[in-house]
Write an enzyme that holds these catalytic residues in place. Sequence first.
Site, PDB file in Angstrom:
ATOM      1  CE  LYS A  67      92.189 -19.824  15.099  1.00 44.23           C
ATOM      2  NZ  LYS A  67      92.205 -18.577  15.955  1.00 44.23           N
ATOM      3  CE  LYS A  68      82.725 -17.376   8.240  1.00 46.86           C
ATOM      4  NZ  LYS A  68      81.878 -16.421   8.685  1.00 46.86           N
TER       5      LYS A  68
ATOM      6  CB  SER B  88      80.942 -21.455   7.266  1.00 49.17           C
ATOM      7  OG  SER B  88      80.674 -20.066   7.816  1.00 49.17           O
TER       8      SER B  88
ATOM      9  CG  ASP C 215      78.177 -16.167   9.578  1.00 44.92           C
ATOM     10  OD1 ASP C 215      79.111 -16.620   9.049  1.00 44.92           O
ATOM     11  OD2 ASP C 215      78.157 -15.185  10.293  1.00 44.92           O
TER      12      ASP C 215
ATOM     13  CE  LYS D  76      81.364 -24.045  22.390  1.00 46.56           C
ATOM     14  NZ  LYS D  76      82.554 -23.255  22.283  1.00 46.56           N
ATOM     15  CD  GLU D  77      78.540 -22.701  14.298  1.00 47.50           C
ATOM     16  OE1 GLU D  77      79.041 -21.514  14.138  1.00 47.50           O
ATOM     17  OE2 GLU D  77      78.806 -23.660  13.565  1.00 47.50           O
TER      18      GLU D  77
ATOM     19  CG  ASP E 199      85.176  -9.993   8.949  1.00 50.46           C
ATOM     20  OD1 ASP E 199      86.253  -9.700   9.374  1.00 50.46           O
ATOM     21  OD2 ASP E 199      84.025 -10.201   9.463  1.00 50.46           O
TER      22      ASP E 199
ATOM     23  CG  ASP F  71      86.382 -25.993   9.331  1.00 57.72           C
ATOM     24  OD1 ASP F  71      86.774 -26.551   8.276  1.00 57.72           O
ATOM     25  OD2 ASP F  71      87.117 -25.272   9.924  1.00 57.72           O
TER      26      ASP F  71
END
Length: 856
Positions: free
Chosen positions: A326-327, A89, A351, A95-96, A558, A125
Amino acid sequence: MLIAIRLVALGFFLAWRIRHPNPDAMWLWALSVTCEVWFAFSWLLDSLPKLCPVNRSCDLDVLADRFELPTARNPKGRSDLPGIDVFVSTADPEKEPPLVTANTILSILAADYPVEKLACYLSDDGGALLTFEALAETASFARTWVPFCRKHGVEPRCPESYFGQKRDFLKNKVRLDFVRERRKVKREYDEFKVRVNSLTEAIRRRSDAYNAGEELRARRRLQEEAVAAGGALGAAPLAETGAVKGTWMSDGSQWPGTWLTGATDHARGDHAGIIQAMLAPPTSEPVLGGVPAESGALIDTTGVDIRLPMLVYVSREKRPGYDHNKKAGAMNALVRTSAIMSNGPFILNLDCDHYVHNSAALREGMCYMLDRGGDRVCYVQFPQRFEGIDPNDRYANHNLVFFDVAMRAMDGLQGPMYVGTGCIFRRTALYGFSPPRATEHHGWLGRKKIKLFLRKPTTGKKTDRESEHESSSALMPKRFGSSATFVSSIPVAEYQGRLLQDMPGVHQGRPAGALAVPREPLDAATVGEAISVISCFYEEKTEWGRRIGWIYGSVTEDVVTGYRMHNRGWRSVYCVTRRDAFRGTAPINLTDRLHQVLRWATGSVEIFFSRNNALFATRRMKLLQRVAYFNVGMYPFTSMFLIVYCVLPAVSLFTGKFIVQHLSSTFLVFLLIITITLCLLALLEIKWSGITLHEWWRNEQFWVIGGTSAHPAAVLQGLLKVIAGVDISFTLTSKPGGADDGEEDTFAELYEVRWSFLMVPPVTIMMLNAVALAVGTARTLYSEFPQWSKLLGGAFFSFWVLCHLYPFAKGLLGRRGRVPTIVFVWSGLICMIVSLLWVYISPPAGARPGIGGFSF
């Protein structure tokens, strides 16, 4: 035994403290006793789940013998292992960094697992073209990287980590062509990094060129229309021509996702669903490369299987007015998409910055899923390991006490909690079914128990079982959605995840060799159906996010998801491999670390005030596991008592009072016993878990740092959400880039000081205790009748506070020892207010009230 001894000592100590108040400072005594009672309760909640620790190990040779050797039902020796769908994801390419995600994908594609049983799904996403094209580059480079890994058995199979190793890469390598091919692959990887890092500018230049062309054509069309109408048209602006600044793909079509300049139907929260198979499903038979190095190929693939696992890009549909969750919502979209495209009975989620460090990790996880009793295991959780952290681990980023002590201790109960990444799930457990009972595999859909069957009855009179099957078939679309293809995939996944029939105690197993069959090809209709299940409205009036899939409504989805599974009676397993299974990155900057802890603690407060509180757990969950989950929701509240207890030593030194009237021998003996038992417990945990004393001490220090900064803020935010309905939003934690910035700047981020209001309470506590030490020492030295016992008592506890907050103080100083002025301003103001309040409450001897305040 140590826990029991310390518990008895704490009981006697608290009883003595309650029976012996300090009449000179009753309020100081009452506050300290209240805090001590809470600390004892908190310690008990933390210690009880550690009563049944276990260590596990598995034998991969047995797994290979059972599932990958030729048998009568499988004469060709095809792999009989079940399929695994891997979810990665990501949400924001800024940022990633895409290069970090690309390395994670490459490590998955090169994992040591049957190629035809592995499928990788990337959830973007943000719907960014940058991520899409970076994945396409990754798929291209994988054709070189994966055969190289298989041929030479390199570890780790993440290229950035592998080529960055500072060790002898020739160790245990006997092939003469290894050095030559490694040099070629390294050069190819460097070029791959350049291409990925330049994609942002390439996409921008391409889009500008296409937009200029579209604008020119639009102007010409308007001019032709104006001439035809007998008029004239000057240089019309872009808006008047009707052309828009779109984002263009390399094939000359407009990107259906988020554009560089957001527009209607092309913004971060407003774009269509996208699915693209970057790598098609491989064939069931090995494809051996036959290209020798002399022919100009990068590496000699003679005798090497060159197949690649299926790789799919997924970006779910997003529209204004919908809660996309969201996630958790993105993960549930992947669950449905993968069920239609590959339907692996097991799911591994990672991740984007957690790569596969041990290529055999997937096999080790499957050992526990496929062994006797494995059909009751809902997930296998691996510990999180991190790279790029300073050697001293100033802010306890490794979190080893949690992963190597608490999680392994929970493994002795019904299993560890789910921590968000590095976890292999049983797909049917995510679907909300209960674990198997005596002879049947049951599931809970709503309040009705439903049995899963592979085939409908075709002849004969309907029995009670057949009628129940028909009723379950009618209920499943209402729970899972309107996709008939998805609903039909559920019993198939349940069957493929069963244990083998020849195992002792297995009644509803599958025959050996049942999964050694080719996978069905992927066609356009299947992809179209997969796109339909990632639409915004698909989850409406279903149980997705409530009972099925990742659970919605919490920042820490989670933990809640794992709790729901354990509450239905499932068990989980903690798999600690000799070689780290997965490795990722962690924020080493103080501000980012505090915000990360704030997010976790806020989620825990949400859990405490929700129906997911372990107080409401079913009887299927063991008592000690209830305690462990209850502690997850309770631990942030300890911060309120911790702040008070950290301020009490300073107040004691300011006033010359202490929490007890006199330092009696009984008080000191109890204190000594409690301290010694705590140290012995720590040494026992260190010896059992394998962590070091330094790592344990760092964890203790950051417990105080987080407890005086992020945890109280989390309690406040959680109360605001529960009482006032104020929603909480968090931003993504920035991940370090994949490029090497040089060894000199490796830990540059560690020394960055970025202001946050979370820093105010710890700084205030440090200043109060430091000033109080000076005041208390001066008062005692110059007093006519010095009371050294009270000074030593207060100074001891102040020193305890300052020692725990030392890493925080060191972090504030940065590389050059500079502290932001705003930190001193806020902390100084708070200290002044506290001092004035104290003078008002307890004025010095000889003081008398004045007109404007006090006059001495």
